[in-house]
Enzyme design. Structure first.
Site, PDB file in Angstrom:
ATOM      1  CB  SER A   1      33.483  21.913 -18.311  1.00 57.58           C
ATOM      2  OG  SER A   1      34.096  23.164 -18.128  1.00 57.58           O
TER       3      SER A   1
ATOM      4  CE  LYS B   1      34.209  24.774 -21.713  1.00 56.71           C
ATOM      5  NZ  LYS B   1      33.594  23.810 -20.845  1.00 56.71           N
TER       6      LYS B   1
END
Length: 180
Positions: free
Chosen positions: A46, A88
């Site tokens: 990700s 993230k």
């Protein structure tokens, strides 16, 4: 009859000193790893191309005790929002309004320059535009087409932020500070 005080043998005394020293060193190292800096491993795709699976990072668990996350920080999330620990990038801070139009991200009406992004950014389950509330963050992975982030999970509680990824230690050719 004279009572003799027995002196412990020299090796017993030295063994005791070594045991105490090693115990203190282990306790300090564990406290340091738990509360100050820790090593983390990237587990998924990700954050590509910034971070790839298998890379090892140093996580700063200390500095967010003194200041709040900033736009662009790469954070490690460990909270009820996901069963997995996530890595993230912080996109929205409390009070920000996040909008996504034509694959681009806007904060408070201004398009942001995200040179690190791989793929296009699409809205997810969260209604866009989205206002980030107090004690929340809006996070997204850099690999936007393959990231489970705030677009699906919703905002992340500030208390779910474990720390900030600051340094890459593996692989050696990529060794160094993570650029915001």
């Amino acid at each position: 009859m004279k009572t003799e005080k027995r002196q412990p043998k020299k090796w017993v005394k030295e063994l005791r000193e070594w045991t105490v020293s090693l115990t203190i060193a282990i306790v300090v190292a564990l406290l340091f790893q738990t509360y100050v800096y820790a090593q983390s491993e990237v587990q998924n795709v990700s954050m590509q191309n910034t971070l790839v699976a298998g890379q090892r990072l140093i996580e700063d668990k200390w500095s967010y005790r003194f200041h709040e996350p900033k736009h662009g920080d790469i954070v490690i999330i460990n909270g009820p929002e996901s069963e997995l620990r996530l890595i993230k990038r912080v996109v929205g801070l409390p009070g920000d309004v996040i909008d996504i139009q034509n694959g681009e991200v806007y904060i408070n009406g201004e398009k942001i320059n995200e040179q690190y992004v791989k793929g296009q950014t699409f809205p997810g389950r969260v209604a866009i535009p989205f206002k980030v509330e107090e004690d929340q963050l809006f996070v997204m992975g850099d690999n936007r087409e393959h990231s489970m982030d705030s677009r699906e999970l919703g905002p992340i509680a500030r208390s779910s932020i474990e720390g900030k990824a600051i340094f890459r230690i593996w692989p050696f050719p990529k060794f160094g500070m993570l650029n915001d």
